[in-house]
Design a protein around this motif. Structure first.
Motif, PDB file in Angstrom:
ATOM      1  N   PHE A 142     -64.999  72.406  -2.644  1.00  0.00           N
ATOM      2  CA  PHE A 142     -64.674  73.765  -2.202  1.00  0.00           C
ATOM      3  C   PHE A 142     -65.738  74.365  -1.284  1.00  0.00           C
ATOM      4  N   PRO A 143     -67.048  74.195  -1.547  1.00  0.00           N
ATOM      5  CA  PRO A 143     -68.033  74.657  -0.558  1.00  0.00           C
ATOM      6  C   PRO A 143     -67.868  73.976   0.801  1.00  0.00           C
ATOM      7  N   ALA A 144     -67.496  72.692   0.799  1.00  0.00           N
ATOM      8  CA  ALA A 144     -67.276  71.975   2.060  1.00  0.00           C
ATOM      9  C   ALA A 144     -66.125  72.595   2.842  1.00  0.00           C
ATOM     10  N   LEU A 145     -65.016  72.893   2.146  1.00  0.00           N
ATOM     11  CA  LEU A 145     -63.892  73.547   2.806  1.00  0.00           C
ATOM     12  C   LEU A 145     -64.318  74.896   3.388  1.00  0.00           C
ATOM     13  N   GLY A 146     -65.161  75.622   2.648  1.00  0.00           N
ATOM     14  CA  GLY A 146     -65.629  76.919   3.124  1.00  0.00           C
ATOM     15  C   GLY A 146     -66.413  76.818   4.416  1.00  0.00           C
ATOM     16  N   LEU A 147     -67.287  75.823   4.536  1.00  0.00           N
ATOM     17  CA  LEU A 147     -68.064  75.650   5.757  1.00  0.00           C
ATOM     18  C   LEU A 147     -67.168  75.280   6.940  1.00  0.00           C
ATOM     19  N   ILE A 148     -66.178  74.424   6.697  1.00  0.00           N
ATOM     20  CA  ILE A 148     -65.260  74.039   7.774  1.00  0.00           C
ATOM     21  C   ILE A 148     -64.452  75.242   8.238  1.00  0.00           C
ATOM     22  N   ILE A 149     -64.020  76.068   7.304  1.00  0.00           N
ATOM     23  CA  ILE A 149     -63.247  77.268   7.647  1.00  0.00           C
ATOM     24  C   ILE A 149     -64.075  78.209   8.527  1.00  0.00           C
ATOM     25  N   LEU A 150     -65.311  78.484   8.111  1.00  0.00           N
ATOM     26  CA  LEU A 150     -66.166  79.394   8.889  1.00  0.00           C
ATOM     27  C   LEU A 150     -66.513  78.793  10.247  1.00  0.00           C
ATOM     28  N   GLY A 151     -66.821  77.506  10.261  1.00  0.00           N
ATOM     29  CA  GLY A 151     -67.178  76.851  11.518  1.00  0.00           C
ATOM     30  C   GLY A 151     -66.039  76.837  12.504  1.00  0.00           C
ATOM     31  N   ASN A 152     -64.845  76.547  12.014  1.00  0.00           N
ATOM     32  CA  ASN A 152     -63.677  76.531  12.899  1.00  0.00           C
ATOM     33  C   ASN A 152     -63.411  77.919  13.483  1.00  0.00           C
ATOM     34  N   GLY A 153     -63.641  78.953  12.687  1.00  0.00           N
ATOM     35  CA  GLY A 153     -63.436  80.311  13.170  1.00  0.00           C
ATOM     36  C   GLY A 153     -64.332  80.653  14.338  1.00  0.00           C
ATOM     37  N   ALA A 154     -65.567  80.149  14.302  1.00  0.00           N
ATOM     38  CA  ALA A 154     -66.495  80.395  15.408  1.00  0.00           C
ATOM     39  C   ALA A 154     -66.179  79.511  16.610  1.00  0.00           C
ATOM     40  N   PHE A 155     -65.686  78.322  16.362  1.00  0.00           N
ATOM     41  CA  PHE A 155     -65.488  77.325  17.415  1.00  0.00           C
ATOM     42  C   PHE A 155     -64.185  77.519  18.185  1.00  0.00           C
ATOM     43  N   LYS A 156     -63.077  77.628  17.467  1.00  0.00           N
ATOM     44  CA  LYS A 156     -61.753  77.454  18.075  1.00  0.00           C
ATOM     45  C   LYS A 156     -61.414  78.474  19.160  1.00  0.00           C
ATOM     46  N   PRO A 157     -61.539  79.792  18.926  1.00  0.00           N
ATOM     47  CA  PRO A 157     -61.094  80.719  19.975  1.00  0.00           C
ATOM     48  C   PRO A 157     -61.978  80.680  21.214  1.00  0.00           C
ATOM     49  N   ASN A 158     -63.230  80.287  21.029  1.00  0.00           N
ATOM     50  CA  ASN A 158     -64.181  80.372  22.135  1.00  0.00           C
ATOM     51  C   ASN A 158     -64.189  79.133  23.025  1.00  0.00           C
ATOM     52  N   ILE A 159     -63.661  78.028  22.543  1.00  0.00           N
ATOM     53  CA  ILE A 159     -63.415  76.883  23.422  1.00  0.00           C
ATOM     54  C   ILE A 159     -62.205  77.175  24.315  1.00  0.00           C
ATOM     55  N   SER A 160     -61.143  77.692  23.711  1.00  0.00           N
ATOM     56  CA  SER A 160     -59.912  77.961  24.471  1.00  0.00           C
ATOM     57  C   SER A 160     -60.133  79.007  25.557  1.00  0.00           C
ATOM     58  N   THR A 161     -60.861  80.071  25.243  1.00  0.00           N
ATOM     59  CA  THR A 161     -61.074  81.114  26.250  1.00  0.00           C
ATOM     60  C   THR A 161     -61.968  80.625  27.382  1.00  0.00           C
ATOM     61  N   GLN A 162     -62.860  79.667  27.121  1.00  0.00           N
ATOM     62  CA  GLN A 162     -63.709  79.146  28.188  1.00  0.00           C
ATOM     63  C   GLN A 162     -62.896  78.343  29.208  1.00  0.00           C
ATOM     64  N   VAL A 163     -61.787  77.769  28.776  1.00  0.00           N
ATOM     65  CA  VAL A 163     -60.898  77.092  29.728  1.00  0.00           C
ATOM     66  C   VAL A 163     -60.370  78.110  30.730  1.00  0.00           C
ATOM     67  N   GLY A 164     -59.877  79.244  30.228  1.00  0.00           N
ATOM     68  CA  GLY A 164     -59.369  80.281  31.117  1.00  0.00           C
ATOM     69  C   GLY A 164     -60.446  80.829  32.036  1.00  0.00           C
ATOM     70  N   GLY A 165     -61.707  80.881  31.564  1.00  0.00           N
ATOM     71  CA  GLY A 165     -62.808  81.406  32.358  1.00  0.00           C
ATOM     72  C   GLY A 165     -63.173  80.556  33.557  1.00  0.00           C
ATOM     73  N   LEU A 166     -62.688  79.336  33.610  1.00  0.00           N
ATOM     74  CA  LEU A 166     -62.967  78.447  34.743  1.00  0.00           C
ATOM     75  C   LEU A 166     -62.131  78.783  35.972  1.00  0.00           C
ATOM     76  N   TYR A 167     -61.117  79.641  35.805  1.00  0.00           N
ATOM     77  CA  TYR A 167     -60.173  79.910  36.895  1.00  0.00           C
ATOM     78  C   TYR A 167     -60.116  81.409  37.187  1.00  0.00           C
ATOM     79  N   PRO A 168     -60.079  81.792  38.457  1.00  0.00           N
ATOM     80  CA  PRO A 168     -59.945  83.209  38.810  1.00  0.00           C
ATOM     81  C   PRO A 168     -58.540  83.707  38.496  1.00  0.00           C
ATOM     82  N   PRO A 169     -58.365  85.036  38.377  1.00  0.00           N
ATOM     83  CA  PRO A 169     -57.018  85.584  38.124  1.00  0.00           C
ATOM     84  C   PRO A 169     -56.026  85.124  39.188  1.00  0.00           C
ATOM     85  N   GLY A 170     -54.843  84.743  38.735  1.00  0.00           N
ATOM     86  CA  GLY A 170     -53.790  84.330  39.655  1.00  0.00           C
ATOM     87  C   GLY A 170     -53.838  82.874  40.072  1.00  0.00           C
TER      88      GLY A 170
END
Length: 471
Positions: A142-170
């Protein structure tokens, strides 16, 4: 919501990197391989999780040594009543995968307001690697699951948004970039069950979990080595330029409300889709004829988890080409139109499983071809919804809230995964064909609901995109 005060950076600070490779910024490929290894770790562990709990962790002599096992089971039974082994495993799987998609809201906030996207990704990857390695010690489950949950929360949205940041609007390459990025996700997900699943089922559970940890470490190394190719964090841009306080305008509020409407509806889509790692995995293990060669050797049931990612990176070019063909004739569906088609398609995938359950009959086993048909339709449904949704958020979200709103987008995954676990508790309570038919009807219903809301949602999204393109 219209009174929310946020910092707005000057457009000039948001200029993305210009060095290209194969028509896209080099940073896209850094993020591609980082996410590939992160998904290898996540899906490797996910492929084993339900089977590990059902076949090993729930044994009385093992459970007695698992920190918090009795307390967690007691708490769940206090809510749902007595839980058999499979029902308990389904609840834990559902809660775990749900929380994995709740914490990105916190991760998005930390990136937008405190640490920036890059530092938040490194913190998240480190926590996940620690969690995967701790899975090798059953008493720390259960502590292992907790660390994966917290780590994924920090990792997942910020990788995806960096993809969008590579391109200008439009930039018209953005949607294609997310499809390329999505191939990276599924390349990792394809190899994960073959490596981690095979090690876990044939050598030892803990070898499979440790292999997942190694994958996460490799992903971190790739990310740190490629920093110079990534777009500047939105937080850094804000701090380096003159900023002004500005409330959200009507168009931005409308776009956020449109995203919220889609989040609510997509919850049920994810509840159906994520059964792949829960009840569909159990069907593959217990109700599928896996003796392909007729010589008595059964391939590991976790291998079926590789079917979906394999189809993702084989079908993606075909789907993109099909959309381009439709676009040339002005017939390409809108984002909402694609999502409606996705709901109907995944509903059809469960009708295929109704056929599998009927064939199984009294013998209890059915051909593996039913599973292949299910995964084919579920994969097409995924391509029409998941990468499209990620791209949509980066296109319509106000720049100063993009990571927070990406985290909010994952709330549909959070609620959907929890609902998936709850629905999975009926797996042993109702006939299998009834279970699959109920899932199909749920998918058709949400498709109809999305169609009813498509007009105002599309209007809000189009207005937001037009505003961002106009500067």
């Amino acid at each position: 919501m219209s009174n929310y005060q946020a910092e707005v950076s000057l457009p000039a600070a948001a200029t993305p990197p210009t060095k290209n490779l194969f028509g896209h910024p080099v940073g896209l490929y850094i993020l591609f391989f980082t996410e590939m290894w992160e998904r290898f770790s996540y899906y490797g562990m996910r492929a084993l999780l339900v089977l590990y709990m059902v076949n090993h962790l729930s044994k009385p002599e093992v459970a007695a040594h698992v920190l918090g096992f009795g307390a967690v089971k007691g708490a769940l039974e206090g809510i749902y009543g007595p839980l058999a082994t499979q029902a308990f495993a389904s609840q834990i799987y559902g809660i775990y995968t749900a929380l994995v998609y709740l914490t990105p809201l916190l991760g998005g906030y930390l990136a937008d307001k405190v640490w920036g996207q890059r530092r938040t990704v490194v913190v998240g990857g480190t926590l996940m690697a620690m969690g995967h390695f701790l899975m090798a010690f059953e008493n720390l489950f259960f502590p292992a699951l907790g660390l994966i949950i917290l780590g994924n929360g920090a990792f997942k949205p910020n990788i995806s948004t960096q993809v969008g940041g590579l391109y200008p609007p439009g930039d018209e390459r953005r949607d294609r970039a997310f499809n390329i990025f999505y191939v990276g996700i599924n390349l990792g997900a394809f190899f994960a069950p073959l490596v981690c699943g095979t090690l876990g089922q044939t050598v030892g559970w803990h070898y499979g979990f440790s292999a997942a940890g190694v994958g996460m470490v490799i992903g971190l190394i790739v990310y740190l080595a490629g920093q110079r190719y990534l777009a500047t964090d939105q937080l850094t841009q804000t701090r380096q330029t003159h900023t002004e306080k500005k409330p959200l305008n009507r168009t931005e509020v409308a776009s956020i409300l449109a995203l919220i409407a889609l989040i609510v509806i997509n919850t049920f889509w994810w509840a159906a889709y994520e059964q792949q790692g829960n009840t569909i995995q159990l069907w593959a293990d217990q109700n599928t004829n896996r003796d392909l060669l007729g010589n008595g050797w059964l391939f590991p049931s976790t291998w079926v988890q590789s079917i979906n990612p394999f189809l993702i990176f084989t079908l993606t070019p075909l789907v993109i080409a099909f959309w381009a063909w439709q676009s040339s004739r002005r017939k390409e569906p809108s984002t909402i139109g694609k999502m409606i088609l996705s709901c109907m398609t995944i509903g059809c995938s469960y009708l295929v499983m109704v056929g599998a359950a009927i064939q199984a009959g009294s013998s209890g086993t059915a051909s593996v071809w039913w599973l292949l048909g299910f995964f084919f339709l579920a994969t097409v449904a995924e391509l029409y919804l998941s990468p499209v949704g990620l791209s949509l958020v980066t296109k319509v979200a106000p720049a100063r809230l993009v990571s927070v709103l990406m985290g909010a987008w994952f709330l549909s995954n959070f609620a959907g995964n929890y609902l998936m676990g709850y629905l999975g508790t009926y797996w042993e309570k109702v006939p299998k064909q009834t279970f699959f038919l109920g899932m199909a009807l749920m998918c058709f219903t949400i498709g109809a609901a999305m169609w009813l809301l498509s007009g105002p949602v599309k209007k809000a999204i189009d207005a937001s995109i037009a505003q961002k393109q106009s500067g």
